[in-house]
Design an enzyme around this catalytic site. Structure first.
Site, PDB file in Angstrom:
ATOM      1  CG  ASP A 173      29.776  48.939  42.207  1.00 22.51           C
ATOM      2  OD1 ASP A 173      30.747  48.450  42.059  1.00 22.51           O
ATOM      3  OD2 ASP A 173      29.633  50.037  42.089  1.00 22.51           O
ATOM      4  N   GLY A 203      29.094  42.738  36.237  1.00 24.68           N
ATOM      5  CA  GLY A 203      29.341  43.426  37.431  1.00 24.68           C
ATOM      6  C   GLY A 203      30.907  43.910  37.301  1.00 24.68           C
ATOM      7  CG  HIS A 204      32.077  47.242  38.200  1.00 21.18           C
ATOM      8  ND1 HIS A 204      31.947  48.871  38.748  1.00 21.18           N
ATOM      9  CD2 HIS A 204      31.225  47.310  37.238  1.00 21.18           C
ATOM     10  CE1 HIS A 204      30.855  49.171  38.136  1.00 21.18           C
ATOM     11  NE2 HIS A 204      30.570  48.498  37.201  1.00 21.18           N
ATOM     12  N   GLY A 205      33.617  42.892  38.900  1.00 22.64           N
ATOM     13  CA  GLY A 205      34.803  41.704  39.236  1.00 22.64           C
ATOM     14  C   GLY A 205      34.848  41.887  40.649  1.00 22.64           C
TER      15      GLY A 205
END
Ligand SMILES: *[C@@H]1O[C@H](CO)[C@@H](O)[C@H](O)[C@H]1NC(C)=O
Ligand SMILES: *[C@@H]1O[C@H](CO)[C@@H](O)[C@H](O)[C@H]1NC(C)=O
Length: 339
Positions: free
Chosen positions: A117, A139-141
Site C-alpha cells: 500500500d 507499493g502505492h507511492g
C-alpha cells in the site's frame, strides 16, 4: 589567563557538548511487543502506533510483514524518523509503510519502504512535514491523503518531499481526496523525484473512491492549491504519466510543473499529460503539459473567468509608449526643421 571572550566561548563549547546527543542513540523497539503478528488473523491493528508522542525519534528499525499499516504516527509534534527498513509483499492489502496524521513538524528521511500500500501517507490535520531520501517500492507511492473522507474537513499544508526514489509503484507522488469533503491541501512540493517504471508518476485524484461501487459525484471538495513539482525524472509504465484530476466544484490552483522528464518504460511509447479543472504553469516539461488552463490563478478568485486580467496597466503602458513616440517624433522634427 583566559580573556573574558575566551572564557565565554569555552563555557559555550562545554554547554554545547553537554547537550549534544548522537542521533543514532534514539530508542529502538521490538515490534513484536506492539502486537505485530504478521499473519493477518490474530491482529489487524497497526503494528506500531505512536499517539501524542511529542519529540518522537525513531531510527534503525526493520519491519517485516505487518498485518496492517506498519508505523502509525498521530497527534505528535516534532517527529524525527530515519533509517527505517520496512518490507511487505506488493500483494498485501493495507500495509502502509508510515502513516502520519494530526501531526506537525515531522521529518522522515533516509529509509527504504516496500509494501502493498502507500509508502508514506500523510493524513488530515498535518503541517510542516518533510520527507527526504526515501526509496519506495513496491507499493502505492507517496501520498497526501486520502483527505475529505465521509465529508470530513481536512487540512494539510507545508509538505515537502525531496530526493526520493520510486521503484515500480502504482503511483509516484499522489494527492488523493474524496468528493464531498472540505478543507485544503496547499503549499506542497515534490522535488528531485526519480521514477523507475511507475504507473501514475504525478497524480492528483480528487475523485478518490475505494468502494466496490462508484462513489456519487458531490459538490464540495478539499481545495488543492500551490503544489510544485520540480525535477521529476524517470520512466512510466502508463501513457498518462501526469494526471491532474481536480474537483469540478473547486478547481486546483497554482499548480507549478518545471523540469519534468517522464518517458515511457516501454520504448517507443509516448507519454501524455491529462488535466481537468487544474490551473497553473509549466516549463520544460516532457510530456508537454498544455492543459493547465490559464497561466496563473489567484487565491479566492474562482472560477478564473471572474478574475480581473492585469490589462489596465498594459493599456497604460501602450498609451504611454505611443505618447513617447509622438514626443520624440516632434523633437526630431523640430531639430531637423529649425525655425
Ligand atoms: C536527487 O536525489 C538523489 C536521490 O534520489 C540524490 O542522489 C541526488 O544527489 C539528488 N540530486 C540533487 C541535485 O540534490
Ligand atoms: C462525475 O463527474 C465526472 C467529472 O466531472 C464525470 O466524468 C462523471 O461522468 C460524473 N459521474 C456522474 C455519475 O455524474
Amino acid at each position: 589567563m583566559l580573556g573574558r571572550v575566551q572564557e565565554f566561548l569555552l563555557i559555550l563549547l562545554v554547554v554545547a557538548l553537554a547537550s549534544w546527543r548522537p542521533t543514532t542513540e534514539a530508542s529502538t523497539a521490538d515490534v513484536m511487543q506492539h502486537g505485530a503478528a504478521g499473519d493477518g488473523k490474530t491482529d489487524d491493528s497497526k503494528a506500531l502506533t505512536f499517539s501524542a508522542c511529542n519529540n518522537l525519534q525513531l531510527s534503525g528499525l526493520s519491519h517485516v510483514n505487518s498485518q496492517s499499516a506498519h508505523i502509525h504516527i498521530t497527534s505528535s509534534n516534532s517527529v524525527l524518523v530515519s533509517n527505517l527498513y520496512i518490507i511487505a509483499p506488493a500483494s498485501s492489502p493495507n500495509t502502509d509503510g508510515i502513516d502520519i496524521s494530526h501531526s506537525t513538524d515531522a521529518w522522515i528521511h533516509d529509509s527504504t519502504i516496500g509494501t502493498g500500500d502507500d509508502c508514506i501517507a500523510i493524513g488530515g490535520d498535518s503541517s510542516n512535514i518533510k520527507i527526504t531520501g526515501v526509496t519506495c517500492g513496491p507499493g502505492h507511492g507517496i501520498s497526501i491523503g486520502s483527505l475529505g473522507h465521509n465529508g470530513n474537513t481536512d487540512i494539510v499544508e507545508e509538505v515537502h518531499v525531496k530526493d526520493c526514489i520510486l521503484k515500480r509503484t502504482t503511483n509516484g507522488v499522489r494527492i488523493k481526496t474524496w468528493q464531498g469533503g472540505s478543507g485544503y491541501a496547499r503549499k506542497i512540493s515534490f522535488e528531485n523525484i526519480t521514477l523507475d517504471a511507475v504507473a501514475n508518476p504525478i497524480i492528483i485524484d480528487q475523485f478518490y473512491c475505494d468502494h466496490k461501487f462508484k462513489c456519487k459525484n458531490q459538490t464540495s471538495a478539499v481545495k488543492v492549491s500551490n503544489v510544485i513539482y520540480k525535477g521529476v525524472h524517470g520512466t512510466s509504465i502508463t501513457e498518462d504519466s501526469i494526471k491532474l484530476m481536480c474537483s469540478q466544484s473547486i478547481s486546483c490552483s497554482d499548480i507549478v510543473l518545471s523540469d519534468i522528464n517522464i518517458v515511457s518504460a516501454n520504448s517507443g511509447k509516448p507519454t501524455h499529460a491529462f488535466c481537468s479543472n487544474a490551473y497553473g504553469t509549466n516549463s520544460l516539461s516532457n510530456p508537454l503539459v498544455n492543459c493547465l488552463s490559464i497561466p496563473l490563478t489567484y487565491e479566492g478568485c474562482h472560477p478564473p473567468e471572474n478574475c480581473l486580467p492585469p490589462s489596465q496597466s498594459t493599456k497604460f503602458l501602450d498609451f504611454h509608449n505611443v505618447y513617447l513616440f509622438f514626443l520624440s517624433f516632434l523633437l526630431c522634427f523640430s531639430f531637423l526643421n529649425p525655425l
